[in-house]
Design a protein around this motif. Structure first.
Motif, short mmCIF file in Angstrom:
data_model
loop_
_atom_site.label_atom_id
_atom_site.label_comp_id
_atom_site.label_asym_id
_atom_site.label_seq_id
_atom_site.Cartn_x
_atom_site.Cartn_y
_atom_site.Cartn_z
N ILE A 101 0.90 -1.09 0.03
CA ILE A 101 -0.05 0.07 -0.05
C ILE A 101 0.99 1.26 -0.01
N ASN A 102 0.55 2.19 -0.84
CA ASN A 102 1.09 3.41 -1.13
C ASN A 102 0.99 4.25 0.03
N GLU A 103 1.71 4.56 1.01
CA GLU A 103 1.31 5.60 2.22
C GLU A 103 0.71 6.93 1.54
N ASP A 104 1.62 7.50 0.69
CA ASP A 104 1.19 8.82 0.27
C ASP A 104 -0.23 8.91 -0.35
N LEU A 105 -0.46 8.00 -1.32
CA LEU A 105 -1.83 7.87 -1.68
C LEU A 105 -3.10 7.96 -0.69
N VAL A 106 -2.62 7.17 0.29
CA VAL A 106 -3.73 6.83 1.21
C VAL A 106 -4.04 7.93 2.10
N LEU A 107 -2.72 8.86 2.26
CA LEU A 107 -2.94 9.89 3.28
C LEU A 107 -3.68 11.21 2.28
N GLU A 108 -3.42 11.01 1.16
CA GLU A 108 -4.08 11.95 0.22
C GLU A 108 -5.51 11.73 -0.27
N ALA A 109 -5.89 10.87 0.19
CA ALA A 109 -7.20 10.13 -0.27
C ALA A 109 -8.12 10.66 0.98
N ILE A 110 -7.58 10.91 1.91
CA ILE A 110 -8.23 11.29 3.29
C ILE A 110 -8.82 12.73 2.95
N SER A 111 -10.10 13.07 3.41
CA SER A 111 -10.57 14.41 2.89
C SER A 111 -9.91 15.36 4.04
N PRO A 112 -9.24 16.58 3.30
CA PRO A 112 -8.44 17.30 4.16
C PRO A 112 -9.41 17.91 5.48
N GLU A 113 -10.64 18.11 5.23
CA GLU A 113 -11.44 18.45 6.44
C GLU A 113 -11.77 17.40 7.36
N ASP A 158 -9.00 15.52 7.97
CA ASP A 158 -7.52 14.84 8.22
C ASP A 158 -7.01 15.32 9.65
N VAL A 159 -7.87 14.64 10.75
CA VAL A 159 -7.18 15.15 12.20
C VAL A 159 -5.94 14.74 12.54
N ASP A 160 -5.01 13.91 11.59
CA ASP A 160 -3.81 13.81 11.75
C ASP A 160 -2.81 14.95 11.23
N GLY A 161 -3.45 15.79 10.25
CA GLY A 161 -2.88 16.81 9.73
C GLY A 161 -1.56 16.24 8.81
N PHE A 162 -1.79 15.27 8.34
CA PHE A 162 -0.59 14.84 7.24
C PHE A 162 -0.85 15.00 5.76
N HIS A 163 -2.27 15.19 5.61
CA HIS A 163 -2.52 15.51 4.02
C HIS A 163 -1.77 16.78 3.61
N PRO A 164 -1.10 16.75 2.24
CA PRO A 164 -0.45 17.75 1.82
C PRO A 164 -1.14 19.09 1.83
N TYR A 165 -2.43 19.12 1.47
CA TYR A 165 -3.07 20.57 1.88
C TYR A 165 -2.88 21.07 3.25
N ASN A 166 -3.15 20.07 4.28
CA ASN A 166 -3.05 20.77 5.47
C ASN A 166 -1.58 21.02 5.94
N VAL A 167 -0.54 20.12 5.13
CA VAL A 167 0.81 20.74 5.50
C VAL A 167 0.99 21.78 4.81
N GLY A 168 0.37 22.34 3.63
CA GLY A 168 0.49 23.54 3.26
C GLY A 168 -0.23 24.65 3.89
N ARG A 169 -1.47 24.53 4.34
CA ARG A 169 -2.06 25.30 5.27
C ARG A 169 -1.33 25.82 6.35
N LEU A 170 -0.66 24.77 7.03
CA LEU A 170 0.38 25.12 8.20
C LEU A 170 1.58 25.89 7.91
#
Ligand code: NAD
Length: 281
Positions: A104-116, A118-130
């Motif tokens: 399983i590709n970890e990046d793909l999985v983390l990016e599949a979670i809706s940023p809204e 994403d309570v772990d804050g690992f989605h690239p959208y949330n990384v960018g927001r931070l």
């Protein structure tokens, strides 16, 4: 002798604040925060983490779901489950326990979670927001460290913070968080030329290396604040951090112990993030 920053006590405070706020949210808006935890395989450490997260959800009065997939689960299966959880109105937070099996590709999985959600804050959208200083969800472990500083009335502005470790889950996000609180930040890593000299200049030291008792008292500036993220099990079975506590506490002004320091903050902040997500509905 340094003041001990008691992560157990601070995390309990946060948990009781989250619990009260949850009762209020249910009472006033009829919204119960919901967290879905996804575990793939049967890694013993992951099982323990997932168990603690479920227990915390019960204590907070959250709705929680645990989804366990076999170690042979395909990437598609996991992505389908995430898609379902993304659309589920009862779920405000989705957490996929890492690490994932090799297929399983970890990046793909983390990016599949809706940023809204994403309570772990690992989605690239949330990384960018931070990164731009407008966070939606902040990763739980570094966020917990910021809360520890706040609850201990340790100011960050103008201080020189030296972070040892550049991981995506700890080193980089804590650097950004400290920067946004106006610290001057240095990030060190395995290729840093003179680590001792860098650490000696630090008013705040964050150790996120994964090497037992790596940072010793002689490396620290008198009065430094030391945040130890490391969790290392010695052959004797003893749990130690990345900082040699015995020598460091003689030089530091404040220090987090291991265990009972940064560790308990992570789950408290996961609860905090899930509540924040439910409040946004
Ligand atoms: P990681 O393995 O992803 O990163 C380690 C970092 O340390 C790397 O950036 C590397 O460059 C740096 N490093 C390694 N050797 C070094 C050296 N000799 N000098 C300077 N830098 C060096 O680790 P991570 O995921 O950030 O975790 C770090 C530690 O924190 C681990 O012990 C982990 O178990 C622990 N951790 C605890 C929590 C928690 O308390 N809830 C959460 C996450 C990680």
């Amino acid at each position: 002798m340094a003041t001990i920053i008691d992560g157990k006590a601070i995390s309990q405070k946060i948990r009781s604040e989250v619990k009260s706020a949850t009762e209020k949210l249910i009472r006033e808006k009829g919204v119960t925060p919901g967290l879905a935890v996804v575990l793939v395989g049967d890694n013993p450490a992951s099982k323990v983490y997932v168990g603690s997260k479920e227990k915390a959800c019960v204590e907070m009065g959250f709705y929680s779901e645990k989804h366990v997939l076999p170690v042979t689960a395909s990437q598609d299966e996991l992505l389908k489950l995430i898609d379902k959880l993304n659309k589920d109105k009862n779920i405000h937070g989705i957490l996929v326990q890492l690490p994932l099996p090799k297929q399983i590709n970890e990046d793909l999985v983390l990016e599949a979670i809706s940023p809204e959600k994403d309570v772990d804050g690992f989605h690239p959208y949330n990384v960018g927001r931070l990164a731009v200083g407008k966070p939606l969800f902040q990763p739980c472990t570094p966020y917990g460290m910021m809360k520890m500083l706040e609850y201990s009335n340790i100011s960050v502005e103008g201080k020189h913070a030296v972070i040892i470790g550049r991981s995506n889950i700890v080193g980089k996000p804590i650097a950004l968080m400290l920067l946004h609180k106006s610290a001057t930040v240095t990030i060190c890593h395995s290729k840093t030329k003179d680590l001792k000299a860098e650490v000696k200049r630090a008013d705040i030291v964050v150790a996120a290396i994964g090497k037992p008792e790596f940072v010793t008292g002689d490396m620290l500036k008198e009065g430094a604040v030391v945040l130890d993220v490391g969790i290392n099990r010695l052959e004797s079975g003893k749990l130690v951090g990345d900082v040699d506590f015995a020598s460091a506490e003689k030089v530091a002004s404040a220090i987090t112990p291991v265990p009972g320091g940064v560790g308990p903050m992570t789950i408290a902040m996961l609860m905090y993030n899930t509540l924040e997500s439910a409040k946004r509905v």
